[in-house]
Write a protein that holds these residues in place. Structure first.
Motif, PDB file in Angstrom:
ATOM      1  N   GLU A   1       0.844  -1.200   0.000  1.00 34.15           N
ATOM      2  CA  GLU A   1       0.000   0.000   0.000  1.00 34.15           C
ATOM      3  C   GLU A   1       0.877   1.246   0.000  1.00 34.15           C
ATOM      4  OE1 GLU A   1      -0.268  -2.653   1.863  1.00 34.15           O
ATOM      5  OE2 GLU A   1      -2.350  -3.174   2.340  1.00 34.15           O
TER       6      GLU A   1
ATOM      7  N   LEU B   1       1.034   2.060  -4.001  1.00 34.11           N
ATOM      8  CA  LEU B   1      -0.110   2.967  -4.190  1.00 34.11           C
ATOM      9  C   LEU B   1       0.181   4.375  -3.681  1.00 34.11           C
ATOM     10  CD1 LEU B   1      -2.976   3.005  -5.244  1.00 34.11           C
ATOM     11  CD2 LEU B   1      -3.783   2.307  -2.990  1.00 34.11           C
ATOM     12  N   LEU B   2       0.582   4.486  -2.416  1.00 35.66           N
ATOM     13  CA  LEU B   2       0.813   5.818  -1.854  1.00 35.66           C
ATOM     14  C   LEU B   2       2.045   6.463  -2.486  1.00 35.66           C
ATOM     15  CD1 LEU B   2      -0.129   5.314   1.920  1.00 35.66           C
ATOM     16  CD2 LEU B   2      -1.573   6.028   0.012  1.00 35.66           C
TER      17      LEU B   2
ATOM     18  N   ARG C   1       0.863   7.899  -5.795  1.00 33.17           N
ATOM     19  CA  ARG C   1       0.023   9.090  -5.592  1.00 33.17           C
ATOM     20  C   ARG C   1       0.884  10.301  -5.224  1.00 33.17           C
ATOM     21  NH1 ARG C   1      -4.770   6.503  -1.715  1.00 33.17           N
ATOM     22  NH2 ARG C   1      -5.870   5.345  -3.342  1.00 33.17           N
TER      23      ARG C   1
ATOM     24  N   ARG D   1     -13.832  10.922  -6.112  1.00 31.56           N
ATOM     25  CA  ARG D   1     -14.630   9.709  -5.936  1.00 31.56           C
ATOM     26  C   ARG D   1     -16.127  10.010  -6.056  1.00 31.56           C
ATOM     27  NH1 ARG D   1     -11.205   6.093  -1.503  1.00 31.56           N
ATOM     28  NH2 ARG D   1      -9.626   5.538  -3.049  1.00 31.56           N
TER      29      ARG D   1
ATOM     30  N   ARG E   1     -11.245  14.282  -2.335  1.00 34.85           N
ATOM     31  CA  ARG E   1     -10.404  13.925  -1.196  1.00 34.85           C
ATOM     32  C   ARG E   1      -8.989  14.421  -1.439  1.00 34.85           C
ATOM     33  NH1 ARG E   1      -8.574   7.572  -0.084  1.00 34.85           N
ATOM     34  NH2 ARG E   1      -6.805   8.090   1.248  1.00 34.85           N
TER      35      ARG E   1
ATOM     36  N   TYR F   1      -1.419  10.914   5.943  1.00 30.01           N
ATOM     37  CA  TYR F   1      -0.859   9.913   5.038  1.00 30.01           C
ATOM     38  C   TYR F   1       0.622  10.124   4.696  1.00 30.01           C
ATOM     39  CZ  TYR F   1      -5.121   7.312   3.979  1.00 30.01           C
ATOM     40  OH  TYR F   1      -6.213   6.481   4.044  1.00 30.01           O
TER      41      TYR F   1
ATOM     42  N   ASP G   1     -10.843   9.156   2.933  1.00 27.28           N
ATOM     43  CA  ASP G   1     -10.727   7.698   2.836  1.00 27.28           C
ATOM     44  C   ASP G   1     -11.946   7.047   3.485  1.00 27.28           C
ATOM     45  OD1 ASP G   1      -9.535   5.118   2.469  1.00 27.28           O
ATOM     46  OD2 ASP G   1      -9.003   5.154   4.597  1.00 27.28           O
TER      47      ASP G   1
ATOM     48  N   GLU H   1      -8.616   3.970 -10.653  1.00 32.09           N
ATOM     49  CA  GLU H   1      -8.672   2.660 -10.000  1.00 32.09           C
ATOM     50  C   GLU H   1     -10.017   2.459  -9.322  1.00 32.09           C
ATOM     51  OE1 GLU H   1      -6.466   2.390  -6.317  1.00 32.09           O
ATOM     52  OE2 GLU H   1      -6.371   4.550  -6.078  1.00 32.09           O
TER      53      GLU H   1
END
Ligand code: IPM
Ligand code: MN
Length: 351
Positions: free
Chosen positions: A84, A88-89, A92, A102, A128, A135, A244, A274
């Motif tokens: 993750e 992913l992070l 980003r 979203r 978001r 994060y 999130d 995604e």
């Protein structure tokens, strides 16, 4: 000629992405545009084989594409957090995809867990913040492993980061042209530093958009209203952590993870699309996962490329499949296999 990087990822990611690419092939033919895809094997299997989450040149290479299409990241044999954070992070952050967009939209025919609410009530978008807040990995331990241990996890909120996210929300709201309302989701009664900054910037930037109503709600109240009165929302803007959490709730009221899509957006760079759901490892290889979240991510990708008519056509096809065919959005209960759902969409596109 569009160049699209494809990261199928882990678990059911590849099965979902396969259907999204099937839809892309059909829509490109119908709308007469050319594209090429390059696949990257980033994910759990690669990590277990090589010990590497991402090769050193991954980010630079991905920067050369027009968009990135991602399946899912998360592998049962890899300790939670490694993939993750490492994939992913990292993507980003390194690609500065500062908004996670979203949409929460209930399509006709899709079962909604909220009593008395239908498609006319559930149609909003969560903006978001996607590169800051809790994060960033800022924090640490003191006296780790002792009875006096201290764990600190800091929420980072920069003026620049907050402002660009809020500005995106107002711009998006104007372009969307529905209720013309942006709701700031915060916690100004407790997080008196972070959300004080958010609140000030919200009103400052909001003044530049006199056509758009400004609204505020605490995050806990937002959770309540999303269930009780989802029709109140048009665009919600919030920080990374709250975003999130409320988008999982959002996914549920729009019919579940089977249909919920999102985009990690850098308006000046490369964006990545995604499904909101994870890799769902228990369904891997069974041809039962719902690919519509990936198909809707593809619709978002197409809109981002400027192929608005193509994006709209994909969404219409998904709506038809939801209204006429799928019995449920849940894996294994759709009345169709994963690949049959992809075929349905292609069928509705006239392919
Ligand atoms: C999401 C996911 C990720 C997040 C995880 C997998 C790091 O839950 O995309 O919402 O927390 O952002
Ligand atoms: Mn999440």
């Amino acid at each position: 000629m569009y160049r699209i990087a494809v990261i199928p990822g882990d678990g059911t990611g590849p099965e979902q992405v396969r259907e999204g690419l099937k839809v892309l092939a059909a829509i490109a033919k119908k709308f007469n545009f050319a594209y090429e895809t390059v696949e990257f094997d980033y994910g759990g299997e690669r990590f277990l084989k090589t010990g590497e989450v991402l090769p050193p040149d991954a980010v630079d290479e991905l920067k050369t594409f027009d968009a990135i299409y991602l399946g899912a990241i998360g592998h049962p044999d890899v300790k939670p957090g490694i993939l993750e954070k490492g994939i992913l992070l990292t993507l980003r952050f390194a690609l500065d995809q500062y908004v996670n967009l979203r949409p929460v939209k209930l399509f006709p025919g899709v079962e909604c867990p909220l009593k008395g609410k239908g498609p006319e009530d559930i149609d909003f978008v969560v903006v978001r913040e996607n590169t800051e807040g809790l994060y960033t990995g800022s924090g640490g331990f003191l006296k780790k492993g002792t009875p006096d241990e201290v764990a600190i996890q800091t929420s980072i909120n920069t003026r620049k980061g907050v402002e660009r996210c809020i500005r995106f929300a107002f711009e998006y709201c104007r372009k969307r042209n529905k209720a013309k309302k942006v709701t700031l989701c915060g916690k100004t009664n407790v997080l008196t530093y972070a959300f004080n900054l958010w609140e000030r910037v919200f009103h400052e930037v909001g003044q530049e958009y006199p056509d758009i109503e400004r609204d505020y709600a605490h995050v806990d109240a937002i959770c309540m209203w999303m269930v009780k009165n989802p029709e109140w929302f048009d665009v919600i803007v919030t920080d990374n952590m709250f975003g999130d959490i409320i988008t999982d709730l959002g996914a549920m009221i729009q019919g579940g993870m089977g249909i919920a899509a999102g985009g990690n957006i850098n308006p000046e760079g490369v964006s990545m699309f995604e499904p909101i759901g994870g890799s769902a490892p228990k369904y891997t290889g069974k041809n039962v996962i719902n690919p519509l979240a990936a198909v809707m991510s593809m619709a978002m990708l197409l809109e981002h490329l400027g192929e608005n008519a193509a994006s709209q056509a994909v969404e219409e096809a998904v709506k038809l499949a939801c209204a006429n065919n799928l019995k449920s959005m849940a894996a294994g209960r759709m009345g169709y296999s994963t690949s049959e759902v992809g075929d349905l969409i292609v069928g509705y596109l006239g392919g």
